[in-house]
Write an enzyme that holds these catalytic residues in place. Structure first.
Site, PDB file in Angstrom:
ATOM      1  N   TRP A 147       0.831  -1.177   0.287  1.00  0.00           N
ATOM      2  CA  TRP A 147       0.014  -0.097   0.054  1.00  0.00           C
ATOM      3  C   TRP A 147       0.837   1.181   0.056  1.00  0.00           C
ATOM      4  O   TRP A 147       0.462   2.171  -0.674  1.00  0.00           O
ATOM      5  CB  TRP A 147      -1.029   0.042   1.263  1.00  0.00           C
ATOM      6  CG  TRP A 147      -0.330  -0.068   2.738  1.00  0.00           C
ATOM      7  CD1 TRP A 147       0.264  -0.874   3.423  1.00  0.00           C
ATOM      8  CD2 TRP A 147      -0.010   1.180   3.360  1.00  0.00           C
ATOM      9  NE1 TRP A 147       0.853  -0.357   4.617  1.00  0.00           N
ATOM     10  CE2 TRP A 147       0.597   0.908   4.480  1.00  0.00           C
ATOM     11  CE3 TRP A 147      -0.323   2.607   3.189  1.00  0.00           C
ATOM     12  CZ2 TRP A 147       0.965   1.980   5.241  1.00  0.00           C
ATOM     13  CZ3 TRP A 147       0.124   3.615   3.958  1.00  0.00           C
ATOM     14  CH2 TRP A 147       0.520   3.276   5.168  1.00  0.00           C
ATOM     15  N   ASP A 173      -2.692  11.034   7.412  1.00  0.00           N
ATOM     16  CA  ASP A 173      -2.861   9.652   7.900  1.00  0.00           C
ATOM     17  C   ASP A 173      -4.077   8.961   7.886  1.00  0.00           C
ATOM     18  O   ASP A 173      -5.013   9.714   7.919  1.00  0.00           O
ATOM     19  CB  ASP A 173      -2.176   9.457   9.507  1.00  0.00           C
ATOM     20  CG  ASP A 173      -2.133   8.106   9.713  1.00  0.00           C
ATOM     21  OD1 ASP A 173      -3.036   7.371  10.381  1.00  0.00           O
ATOM     22  OD2 ASP A 173      -0.760   7.411   9.474  1.00  0.00           O
ATOM     23  N   GLN A 238      10.028  -0.091  17.670  1.00  0.00           N
ATOM     24  CA  GLN A 238       9.536  -0.598  16.505  1.00  0.00           C
ATOM     25  C   GLN A 238       8.332   0.040  15.836  1.00  0.00           C
ATOM     26  O   GLN A 238       7.409   0.032  16.355  1.00  0.00           O
ATOM     27  CB  GLN A 238       9.112  -2.043  16.562  1.00  0.00           C
ATOM     28  CG  GLN A 238      10.544  -2.899  17.083  1.00  0.00           C
ATOM     29  CD  GLN A 238      11.484  -3.095  16.103  1.00  0.00           C
ATOM     30  OE1 GLN A 238      11.472  -3.216  14.789  1.00  0.00           O
ATOM     31  NE2 GLN A 238      12.688  -3.152  16.661  1.00  0.00           N
ATOM     32  N   PRO A 239       8.463   0.313  14.401  1.00  0.00           N
ATOM     33  CA  PRO A 239       7.274   0.758  13.620  1.00  0.00           C
ATOM     34  C   PRO A 239       6.358  -0.535  13.294  1.00  0.00           C
ATOM     35  O   PRO A 239       6.676  -1.654  13.291  1.00  0.00           O
ATOM     36  CB  PRO A 239       7.980   1.237  12.305  1.00  0.00           C
ATOM     37  CG  PRO A 239       9.323   0.456  11.844  1.00  0.00           C
ATOM     38  CD  PRO A 239       9.676   0.057  13.550  1.00  0.00           C
ATOM     39  N   SER A 240       5.008  -0.020  12.802  1.00  0.00           N
ATOM     40  CA  SER A 240       4.262  -0.775  12.345  1.00  0.00           C
ATOM     41  C   SER A 240       4.631  -1.366  11.114  1.00  0.00           C
ATOM     42  O   SER A 240       3.990  -2.718  10.378  1.00  0.00           O
ATOM     43  CB  SER A 240       2.676  -0.600  12.191  1.00  0.00           C
ATOM     44  OG  SER A 240       2.622   0.702  11.369  1.00  0.00           O
ATOM     45  N   TYR A 241       5.312  -0.865  10.098  1.00  0.00           N
ATOM     46  CA  TYR A 241       5.884  -1.363   8.856  1.00  0.00           C
ATOM     47  C   TYR A 241       7.255  -0.682   8.567  1.00  0.00           C
ATOM     48  O   TYR A 241       7.656   0.599   8.993  1.00  0.00           O
ATOM     49  CB  TYR A 241       4.700  -0.968   7.852  1.00  0.00           C
ATOM     50  CG  TYR A 241       4.684   0.545   7.320  1.00  0.00           C
ATOM     51  CD1 TYR A 241       5.158   1.510   6.692  1.00  0.00           C
ATOM     52  CD2 TYR A 241       3.535   1.108   8.335  1.00  0.00           C
ATOM     53  CE1 TYR A 241       4.863   2.672   6.495  1.00  0.00           C
ATOM     54  CE2 TYR A 241       3.048   2.339   7.911  1.00  0.00           C
ATOM     55  CZ  TYR A 241       3.866   3.257   7.336  1.00  0.00           C
ATOM     56  OH  TYR A 241       3.493   4.534   7.190  1.00  0.00           O
ATOM     57  N   HIS A 245       9.085   6.517   7.876  1.00  0.00           N
ATOM     58  CA  HIS A 245       8.144   7.349   7.816  1.00  0.00           C
ATOM     59  C   HIS A 245       8.105   8.224   8.967  1.00  0.00           C
ATOM     60  O   HIS A 245       8.484   7.778  10.190  1.00  0.00           O
ATOM     61  CB  HIS A 245       6.601   6.756   7.587  1.00  0.00           C
ATOM     62  CG  HIS A 245       6.289   5.739   8.475  1.00  0.00           C
ATOM     63  ND1 HIS A 245       7.026   4.545   8.342  1.00  0.00           N
ATOM     64  CD2 HIS A 245       5.370   5.707   9.522  1.00  0.00           C
ATOM     65  CE1 HIS A 245       6.275   3.828   9.514  1.00  0.00           C
ATOM     66  NE2 HIS A 245       5.295   4.616  10.227  1.00  0.00           N
ATOM     67  N   HIS A 247       5.499  10.642  11.754  1.00  0.00           N
ATOM     68  CA  HIS A 247       4.135  11.107  11.999  1.00  0.00           C
ATOM     69  C   HIS A 247       4.237  12.482  12.444  1.00  0.00           C
ATOM     70  O   HIS A 247       5.255  12.969  12.995  1.00  0.00           O
ATOM     71  CB  HIS A 247       3.914  10.074  13.238  1.00  0.00           C
ATOM     72  CG  HIS A 247       3.879   8.583  13.151  1.00  0.00           C
ATOM     73  ND1 HIS A 247       2.711   8.027  12.669  1.00  0.00           N
ATOM     74  CD2 HIS A 247       4.901   7.635  13.021  1.00  0.00           C
ATOM     75  CE1 HIS A 247       2.903   6.642  12.642  1.00  0.00           C
ATOM     76  NE2 HIS A 247       4.387   6.781  12.871  1.00  0.00           N
TER      77      HIS A 247
END
Length: 313
Positions: A147, A173, A238-241, A245, A247
């Site tokens: 995505w 977001d 840790q990031p979610s993906y 990026h 925020h």
């Protein structure tokens, strides 16, 4: 005994004269209004009315999307790869009641992520990163970031992009409803696929990080009047993906606290300051540091870390 001016029915409430909004809280889905009320033959008296959306009931779970279920209408907001976002109404004449996030098809990893679980604290030394975490990140399925690729390659969400150049782009977001300024939530996504996480940042990335900071602040100020002092810019680890990026969130957004847990969120200004003090050659400070954070007890990375610890004991 109720006060003579206290409203007792909808007819009384319709006499409320709105003055101003006292508070809006996206976390509790509530808004407090200041105004005045009066019944027949009485002088107006100051009144505060607080509106709060009721909690979703678990015992309705099987009926939310049934033929005669709770959700009566939906509008599509966005759809990219396996992720879809819609708004739902519990009745035709209502304001929109819920934002509906859909992941389809969902993997076991998604299921683990959204299942309630206890948190386990991890002390990630540089050695643990090199021996376990780096390999876990490298094996992260490309489908989990498809995505992101769709956005970067101009295949989706192009109408939402607020800023774009060769290095990064900025867009709202998916958590933000695009209306409530106090919960403003943007994300800056870099084009450089080699920067997967905080651990990959070097002093050479300072121009990129400073440009993201400048442009994000400019977009928030120019488009919504939210100034630099009212913004939090941060990076998850840790990031979610694993595609780097940043925020960009209204500092007054209490719902953002969930993503600002100690250890998980690192302020962009602090990252920039660390890198500015670093040497220009060799491993950078973010490769030499021990990073402490928490992972859910079902997290696949935690299993790899525990397996590694079992081998070394």
């Amino acid at each position: 005994m109720a006060h003579p001016s206290s409203p007792q029915n909808l007819e009384d409430l319709r006499r409320f004269q709105f003055e101003r909004v006292l508070n809006e809280d996206p976390l509790t889905h509530s808004i407090a209004l200041l105004g005045s009320l009066a019944k027949d033959g009485q002088d107006r008296v100051q009144a505060i009315i607080r509106l709060e959306k009721t909690a979703l009931e678990a015992n309705n779970a099987a009926r939310y999307f049934a033929e005669d279920g709770v959700v009566q209408r939906v509008d599509l907001e966005e759809s990219t790869d396996i992720y879809t976002w819609l708004f739902g109404w519990f009745g035709e004449e209502r304001e929109r009641d819920v934002k509906i996030n859909v992941i389809c098809p969902a993997t076991e990893t998604h299921i683990r992520k959204y299942t309630k679980q206890s948190q386990v604290v991890v002390r990630e030394t540089p050695e643990l990163y090199r021996e376990v975490v780096s390999a876990y990140i490298a094996a992260f399925p490309p489908s989990r970031t498809q995505w992101v690729e769709n956005i970067l390659n101009g295949l989706s969400e192009q109408s939402k992009i607020l800023y774009s150049d060769k290095a990064f782009l900025i867009l709202p977001d998916m958590k933000w409803d695009l209306k409530t300024i106090s919960s403003l939530y943007l994300v800056a996504i870099v084009q450089d696929r080699s920067i997967r996480s905080l651990r990959d940042l070097q002093k050479s990335h300072l121009p990129l990080l400073n440009a993201i900071r400048t442009r994000a602040i400019g977009v928030a100020s120019d488009k919504w009047g939210v100034g630099e002092d009212s913004l939090r810019l941060y990076v998850h680890y840790q990031p979610s993906y694993y595609h780097f990026h940043v925020h960009v969130v209204n500092a007054n957004y209490e719902g953002g606290i969930l993503g600002m847990m100690v250890g998980q969120a690192h302020l962009l200004d602090d990252i920039i300051s660390l890198l500015e003090t670093d040497a220009s050659e060799g491993d950078g400070v973010l490769q030499r540091m021990t990073l402490t954070y928490s992972l859910g007890s079902h997290h696949a990375l935690l299993r790899e870390i525990q397996k590694h610890k079992g081998k070394s004991t």
